[in-house]
Design an enzyme around this catalytic site. Structure first.
Site, PDB file in Angstrom:
ATOM      1  N   HIS A   1       0.809  -1.217   0.000  1.00 25.08           N
ATOM      2  CA  HIS A   1       0.000   0.000   0.000  1.00 25.08           C
ATOM      3  C   HIS A   1       0.846   1.272   0.000  1.00 25.08           C
ATOM      4  O   HIS A   1       0.327   2.372  -0.217  1.00 25.08           O
ATOM      5  CB  HIS A   1      -0.936  -0.006   1.220  1.00 25.08           C
ATOM      6  CG  HIS A   1      -2.249   0.662   0.961  1.00 25.08           C
ATOM      7  ND1 HIS A   1      -2.471   1.493  -0.112  1.00 25.08           N
ATOM      8  CD2 HIS A   1      -3.432   0.608   1.631  1.00 25.08           C
ATOM      9  CE1 HIS A   1      -3.713   1.939  -0.084  1.00 25.08           C
ATOM     10  NE2 HIS A   1      -4.330   1.419   0.967  1.00 25.08           N
TER      11      HIS A   1
ATOM     12  N   ASP B   1      -1.912   2.323  -4.647  1.00 25.73           N
ATOM     13  CA  ASP B   1      -3.141   2.791  -4.019  1.00 25.73           C
ATOM     14  C   ASP B   1      -4.265   1.787  -4.272  1.00 25.73           C
ATOM     15  O   ASP B   1      -4.218   0.995  -5.226  1.00 25.73           O
ATOM     16  CB  ASP B   1      -3.542   4.159  -4.577  1.00 25.73           C
ATOM     17  CG  ASP B   1      -2.534   5.238  -4.225  1.00 25.73           C
ATOM     18  OD1 ASP B   1      -1.856   5.082  -3.182  1.00 25.73           O
ATOM     19  OD2 ASP B   1      -2.415   6.212  -4.993  1.00 25.73           O
TER      20      ASP B   1
END
Length: 545
Positions: free
Chosen positions: A518, A522
């Site tokens: 992450h 995204d």
């Protein structure tokens, strides 16, 4: 006569070390100037090394597959004249370390210090070689010899494990084992003492006269009958081993070499039931033969230890996590600790894909091509989807804050092997058709399973597939193969009733579970990537358009 030491030359710009690929000479050979000695490999190419002198080979340094430093000794010669090694030079080439000799001899010295010296014997210390690029230490997995054993040159001594593979270490000399340094499950440093031998001649440890005597003394302490016993009666040893390992506890992985494990699989044997005659109950080829000769059944005491279905079970079992299993545990823990995972799951209608696969496999029977499973199609879908999102085909150096995006797709294939989870690599998946992809997946996975995979076949992946489809499961949360930033995990294909165009129809459905770093990817980008894979697999004709 003199002594000439040939050192590894600079075989490429900026190269600090090279991997020894193979020897073309052996100790005792008479060689001529410019005669081929060895092949070494750098990051760029394989280089042939030739002899700079005429002479007789007296020593070879290094084993195939091991990295040798530039400027390090490679071959020693006996030559006419003075050679290039002065009187003081032999010490660095033989690698004697003054502090090592007393330390290695200390356990034996107190018991045998008063024994009469044998002039023709010496101490040879075998040190852990560099077993992989950048490796500073390796974990000792198993010993194949014991103190007092007489060993021959090239005889298997021990197995050690790096982050990439298990390496078998063989003896560089003939002699008698005087001491073993290190315990199974412990890490040993590269260059650290591993085995001490009593050998004929001076050995490679330049010890003081007082220290030389104790090392040689074991030959006088009448260990000869003791050393001959293991060689003379391997069969009794095979019978004695079951006493130590009978009724093998489930979960304890038996000790055996990759070759023995492969043969056991071919014979359909479970190693947990095979008594081992080697050190620490290690299973040898002779043990497999003996087990088959006795009917290839599990030990009777294992089958009768619990006569009742409802008998009470007592006790506990402690299992040490060592070898590859510990490396896997460390790598998984590192990945979870360092990478904030986001997992995205999507269901995919693979009815059309399965129809195409069935059609191609029917044709393959006539053309002789390999049968295709679903993985080559998933691999192709990943390759195509990555064209629009190159940041997912990347590795992230979080310590330096550098993301390296790769043009080539080197696809890791998470594979369960007898030695644990490994990730062999299909290189340049973007340049392969489905048949070539299937063949390469089978090749590298097979090499990982039988222990023949090379170091470069187990490293360098840029994105990984972990498939649990054959084992069932609706969804899972795969752990990213650090330092990659994404992993794709197909689940099982099942027939389900779904609503399509307002009608209830039976379709073949598959869930795709994928995890992303992450920090780099995204949630929106992860969803776009998976949806692109979904579209390609649901309309398989677009995979090669």
């Amino acid at each position: 006569m003199g002594r000439y030491v040939f050192k590894l030359p600079d075989v490429g710009e900026g190269t600090a070390e090279a991997e020894l690929v193979g020897w073309h000479v052996k100790v005792g050979d008479t060689v001529s100037e410019d005669q081929l000695l060895a092949d070494v490999m750098t990051d760029k190419a394989t280089v042939e090394l030739t002899s700079p002198v005429n002479g007789v080979v007296t020593a070879l340094h290094g084993e195939p597959g091991v990295m040798s430093p530039v400027g390090g000794p490679l071959v020693e010669f006996e030559v006419e004249g003075e050679g290039n090694a002065s009187a003081a030079a032999p010490a660095p080439v033989a690698e004697p370390e003054p502090e090592v000799a007393p330390e290695l001899e200390a356990p034996e010295a107190e018991e045998i210090a008063e024994a009469a010296p044998v002039a023709a014997a010496g101490n040879y210390v075998f040190k852990l070689p560099d077993v992989g690029e950048g490796t500073a230490e390796a974990e000792l997995v198993a010993w194949h010899v014991a103190v007092g054993d007489a060993v021959e040159e090239d005889q298997l001594l021990a197995e050690v494990m790096t982050d990439k593979a298990t390496v078998e270490l063989t003896s560089p000399v003939s002699g008698r084992v005087a001491a073993l340094h290190g315990a199974v499950g412990k890490a040993s440093p590269v260059g650290g003492a591993l085995v001490s031998f009593d050998v004929a001649g001076a050995g490679n440890v330049a010890a003081a006269p007082k220290a030389a005597a104790p090392v040689a003394a074991p030959a006088k302490a009448e260990p000869a009958p003791k050393a001959e016993a293991p060689k003379a009666k391997p069969a009794p040893a095979a019978e004695a081993a079951p006493v130590a390992r009978k009724a093998q506890t489930p979960g304890v992985r038996p000790l055996a070499s990759p070759a023995v494990r492969k043969r056991a699989r071919e014979l359909g044997l479970e190693l947990q039931f095979v008594p081992g005659s080697g050190p620490a109950g290690r299973i040898e080829h002779a043990d497999l033969d003996a087990f088959v000769a006795h009917g290839a059944r599990a030990p009777s005491e294992h089958g009768t230890s619990s006569p009742s279905t409802y008998a009470k079970a007592e006790g506990t079992t402690e299992v040490r996590i060592i070898g590859l299993r510990r490396k896997i545990a460390e790598k998984m823990a590192e990945s979870v600790r360092r990478i904030p995972h986001i997992t995205y799951v999507e269901e995919i209608d693979v009815t059309a894909l399965e129809e195409l696969r069935a059609h191609l496999n029917a044709q393959a029977k006539q053309t002789g091509k390999a049968k295709l499973n679903v993985l080559p199609f998933i691999a192709r879908a990943i390759v195509v989807a990555l064209r629009d999102q190159p940041q997912i085909n990347a590795t992230y150096d979080d310590e330096n804050g550098v993301l390296t995006q790769h043009a080539a797709v080197h696809l890791g294939i998470a594979a369960q092997t007898p030695n644990g989870l490994m990730v062999p690599v299909v290189r340049h998946a973007e340049a392969r058709d489905p048949y070539d992809t299937a063949a390469e997946i089978a090749r590298v996975s097979g090499a990982a399973k039988d222990g023949s995979a090379k170091r470069e076949e187990l490293s360098g992946s840029t994105i990984t597939i972990t498939s649990l489809g054959t084992l069932g499961g609706v969804v899972h949360t795969p752990i990213i193969n650090h330092p990659e930033v994404a992993i794709v995990g197909p689940n099982k294909i099942i027939e389900r009733v779904v609503v399509k165009d307002g009608q209830m129809v039976v379709r073949k459905m598959m869930n795709l579970s994928s995890s992303f770093d992450h920090r780099i990817v995204d949630g929106h980008d992860a969803a776009v990537f998976v949806q692109r894979i979904k579209g390609l697999l649901e309309h398989p004709a677009t995979l090669w358009m």
